[in-house]
Enzyme design. Sequence first.
Site, PDB file in Angstrom:
ATOM      1  N   GLY A   1      18.760  -7.060  19.163  1.00 46.93           N
ATOM      2  CA  GLY A   1      20.110  -7.296  19.647  1.00 46.93           C
ATOM      3  C   GLY A   1      21.083  -7.660  18.537  1.00 46.93           C
ATOM      4  O   GLY A   1      22.165  -7.075  18.409  1.00 46.93           O
ATOM      5  N   LYS A   2      20.701  -8.636  17.719  1.00 47.14           N
ATOM      6  CA  LYS A   2      21.591  -9.066  16.634  1.00 47.14           C
ATOM      7  C   LYS A   2      21.701  -7.976  15.565  1.00 47.14           C
ATOM      8  O   LYS A   2      22.765  -7.783  14.973  1.00 47.14           O
ATOM      9  CB  LYS A   2      21.094 -10.380  16.039  1.00 47.14           C
TER      10      LYS A   2
ATOM     11  N   ASP B   1       6.679  -8.632   6.486  1.00 53.41           N
ATOM     12  CA  ASP B   1       6.851 -10.082   6.543  1.00 53.41           C
ATOM     13  C   ASP B   1       8.101 -10.467   5.760  1.00 53.41           C
ATOM     14  O   ASP B   1       8.208 -10.187   4.559  1.00 53.41           O
ATOM     15  CB  ASP B   1       5.620 -10.767   5.954  1.00 53.41           C
TER      16      ASP B   1
ATOM     17  N   CYS C   1      16.974 -20.295  18.863  1.00 53.98           N
ATOM     18  CA  CYS C   1      17.274 -20.458  20.282  1.00 53.98           C
ATOM     19  C   CYS C   1      16.520 -21.683  20.785  1.00 53.98           C
ATOM     20  O   CYS C   1      15.714 -21.607  21.710  1.00 53.98           O
ATOM     21  CB  CYS C   1      16.885 -19.210  21.067  1.00 53.98           C
TER      22      CYS C   1
END
Length: 493
Positions: free
Chosen positions: A310-311, A354, A428
């Site tokens: 999304g970002k 990573d 979040c």
Amino acid sequence: MTDHRASRPHNPAPRRPGGPGAGRGQDRDGRGGRAPRAGRPPSDPARQAAYEAIAATHRDDAYANLVLPQILRDMRLGGRDAAFATELTYGTLRATGTLDAIIAAAAGREVARIDPPARDALRLGAYQLLHTRVPAHAAVNSTVDLVRAVAPGAAGFANAVMREIAGTDLDAWLTRLAPDYEADPVAHLALVHQHPAWIVRAFSEALGGDLAETARLLVEDNQPPPVHLCARPGLIDPAELADEVGGAPGAFSPYAVYLPGGAPGDVLALAEGRAHVQDEGSQLVASALVAAEVEGEDSRWLDLCAGPGGKAGLLGAFAAQRGARVTAVEVAEHRARLVERSVANLPVTVHAMDGRLVGDDPRLPAGGFDRVLVDAPCTGLGSLRRRPEARWRRRPSDLPPLTRLQRELLGAALRAVRPGGVVAYVTCSPHTVETQVTVTEAARRSDLGVDFVDARTLLPAGMPGLGSGPTVQLWPHRHGTDAMFLAALRRTS
């Protein structure tokens, strides 16, 4: 003793779309129920779908937002039945801890001693009795029938427990079971507002110990979240998107549109890649990275933890407007593929690797980026509205490995950004160990020069409740967003 009702507003029992008795809803006779894959069609499909989703979350550690849509598709449920199944699933998962306390009191035994299939059926039944307008006889009968199908030897036990629960309303159960507020306010709020005590304590600490505000947050955390859309800048105007879906503009993000209802998958702009589903808080913190000033060149951006995309999609749309390019990194191969789908036709290159390998991999050169976003893996306590089962699945023991990873990723981001560039650290979660402690420790341990940028200046002017800076914590009860944390750091040397 403080009445528990003083710490939570009265919420009338939820009604199904279409009003009382609409479709095969809350006035149904309660017959039916089957074990998963029992080989006979369900006579009560909505309750059956809810049971299978609830059982999957507990049996397989599945996520309801992933398994329930598939179950509804498999059972070909739509309309009122799908809405009822969704209400039952999410409501039961959200209230699990409190329902368990009530079931244990009614059964005279700990819920851990109840066979898991019967336990999940009792949770579903107790939720109907205490939180919906399903008639008591329908809730009792349908639950007993379901237990008879999934745990035949427990049908009589289930009948006795359900009748015991039905004899007392929710407020009376909470008055009986909740610890005294004055003696233990955290434990009181935890039972009344359906959160584990350790999460209530973490929320309270992040809110400066204000228990009244903590209670308001817990109430909001139990409300079904709205669907927020993000109009990708340069690809669709937010007003156009709002007109297309019949929605309303967001309160704070200039790219947010609130979807009034229906399935996001039916929105044409999403199918065409001009918009995507994204909480308004996530839009705000991603946009904040782009709003920060950088010295000199501004063409190389990095999304260090990009999945599910999304970002990265929002950053890619910004980058297309500015002549920049985004490198998106995601360690999990399947999530990297999700990112690739999200950023199709945008100036974004995706690597499955990573993010901590900055400087060791030529694709991530040290000092090679002007802007870096670190949306770090976290407990997700800020999005419990969307993941109702997560509040009971997470444990305090999850924190040490996560905070270690967060510090390592933030340290990698500081290595990746060039002097004069900016890093946005996002989680979040409002847990102070994942937010303030992680940022402070990473900055302290870095041998690079780092200054904090006041994150409040990177958000839309006039936003309330942003605190004293330099970091920002968003909240469901203050901003209508997930509880996103944002810190912005500039590398000085």
